[in-house]
Design a protein around this motif. Sequence first.
Motif, PDB file in Angstrom:
ATOM      1  N   LEU A 288       0.842  -1.193   0.000  1.00  0.00           N
ATOM      2  CA  LEU A 288       0.000   0.000   0.000  1.00  0.00           C
ATOM      3  C   LEU A 288       0.874   1.238   0.000  1.00  0.00           C
ATOM      4  O   LEU A 288       1.831   1.340   0.769  1.00  0.00           O
ATOM      5  N   ASP A 289       0.558   2.172  -0.887  1.00  0.00           N
ATOM      6  CA  ASP A 289       1.293   3.428  -0.999  1.00  0.00           C
ATOM      7  C   ASP A 289       0.343   4.565  -0.642  1.00  0.00           C
ATOM      8  O   ASP A 289      -0.603   4.865  -1.387  1.00  0.00           O
ATOM      9  N   THR A 290       0.585   5.191   0.503  1.00  0.00           N
ATOM     10  CA  THR A 290      -0.305   6.262   0.963  1.00  0.00           C
ATOM     11  C   THR A 290       0.246   7.652   0.651  1.00  0.00           C
ATOM     12  O   THR A 290      -0.413   8.648   0.931  1.00  0.00           O
ATOM     13  N   SER A 291       1.429   7.705   0.076  1.00  0.00           N
ATOM     14  CA  SER A 291       2.070   9.009  -0.123  1.00  0.00           C
ATOM     15  C   SER A 291       2.109   9.460  -1.581  1.00  0.00           C
ATOM     16  O   SER A 291       2.474  10.600  -1.861  1.00  0.00           O
ATOM     17  N   PHE A 292       1.725   8.580  -2.514  1.00  0.00           N
ATOM     18  CA  PHE A 292       1.846   8.934  -3.929  1.00  0.00           C
ATOM     19  C   PHE A 292       0.880  10.033  -4.325  1.00  0.00           C
ATOM     20  O   PHE A 292       1.228  10.937  -5.083  1.00  0.00           O
ATOM     21  N   HIS A 293      -0.350   9.968  -3.815  1.00  0.00           N
ATOM     22  CA  HIS A 293      -1.395  10.917  -4.210  1.00  0.00           C
ATOM     23  C   HIS A 293      -2.030  11.495  -2.947  1.00  0.00           C
ATOM     24  O   HIS A 293      -2.184  10.781  -1.940  1.00  0.00           O
ATOM     25  N   PRO A 294      -2.420  12.758  -2.946  1.00  0.00           N
ATOM     26  CA  PRO A 294      -2.935  13.383  -1.715  1.00  0.00           C
ATOM     27  C   PRO A 294      -4.240  12.798  -1.195  1.00  0.00           C
ATOM     28  O   PRO A 294      -4.494  12.836   0.011  1.00  0.00           O
ATOM     29  N   THR A 295      -5.090  12.264  -2.071  1.00  0.00           N
ATOM     30  CA  THR A 295      -6.396  11.771  -1.612  1.00  0.00           C
ATOM     31  C   THR A 295      -6.662  10.304  -1.956  1.00  0.00           C
ATOM     32  O   THR A 295      -7.502   9.669  -1.315  1.00  0.00           O
ATOM     33  N   THR A 296      -5.993   9.766  -2.959  1.00  0.00           N
ATOM     34  CA  THR A 296      -6.269   8.397  -3.395  1.00  0.00           C
ATOM     35  C   THR A 296      -5.092   7.484  -3.080  1.00  0.00           C
ATOM     36  O   THR A 296      -3.954   7.760  -3.481  1.00  0.00           O
ATOM     37  N   LYS A 297      -5.370   6.418  -2.355  1.00  0.00           N
ATOM     38  CA  LYS A 297      -4.322   5.450  -2.041  1.00  0.00           C
ATOM     39  C   LYS A 297      -4.070   4.538  -3.245  1.00  0.00           C
ATOM     40  O   LYS A 297      -4.974   4.272  -4.036  1.00  0.00           O
TER      41      LYS A 297
END
Length: 335
Positions: A288-297
């Motif tokens: 899981l990448d929580t930092s790539f996009h401000p609102t969408t994981k």
Amino acid sequence: MTANPTRIGVIGAGIIGMSSAYRLQTELVNTKVTVVADAFTPNLTSDGSGGLWELYDFFNTKPERIRKWGKDTYAYLKKLCLSPESRIAGTSFLRVITLSRQAIELPSFANEVEHCRKLLKEELETRFPQCSDGFSFTSMTCEPKIYLPWLSQKFMVAGGEMRQEKVSDLSVFCDQYDLVINCAGLMASTLANDSSLYPIRGQVIKVKGVDCLNGILLKPFYILPGLEIATLGGTHEKDNDDTTVDENAKEMIMKGCCELEPSFKNAVVEMDWVGLRPARRNGVRLELDTSFHPTTKVIHNYGHAGIGVTTHWGCAEEVLSLACQCLAVANKAAS
């Protein structure tokens, strides 16, 4: 009043992408999954695979993760092989004979499969006198050229959508969805800025007209009988992105496979195939990448090289678990 469905976008329509999409569409409630890719079956890297379930440790990926994904996929394929849909899904049981010119041990997955045993000396002397050791086990083939159309149809019947389009910007793509699953294979090098991806060139020959009951492996050669077509391989060329057929490699493959099974001298060649397996120096990326996009994981699921068929259902299970965690947190925040 029914809430709007959760929008999930899956990039990539190979066996990794389609299995993830199907499980998300069928096992999550009130969800709309869209698969977006620039190519679909039968024009994918997955389509050229012989589709053998064969587990091996993959560098820089924790062995326990590989075994878990492989074990889950083995159980799923076994169940599918025993079902009325087996043939239309492109799956079948196959006894696999793995040979060596020197002494070898039973594989690390010996306890995860059925009927795994060392070959007897008499078997080797009679059938494969050029080899010193070997083992056999019960496996399955899952032929992507048959399996992917079957799975894609089931996905669409369940309410999923497929759209042919090249994704060139992952951030822009994320703007359209509540959750994104990145199964882009080699394209993830640009989409996710992942410099550890590289191609492994594989060349095989697809043949018909020979009845061969067993899969036979003696590196670098392998014979994988399918429902209609057998796959003879193969090459394993790291950092080679040339997709043209190498006639010298073709001659080498045919000669090596005919030494293992002489009846293939009478086979009818259906086609030559070259594909690029998506490998990753840092191992399979499933996280899981929580930092790539401000609102969408984003859940990344790529870099499987030659173990995509072997691990696809287990990897989709982990994607599903991560998606459930994401959506649970999102729903809790929204409330």
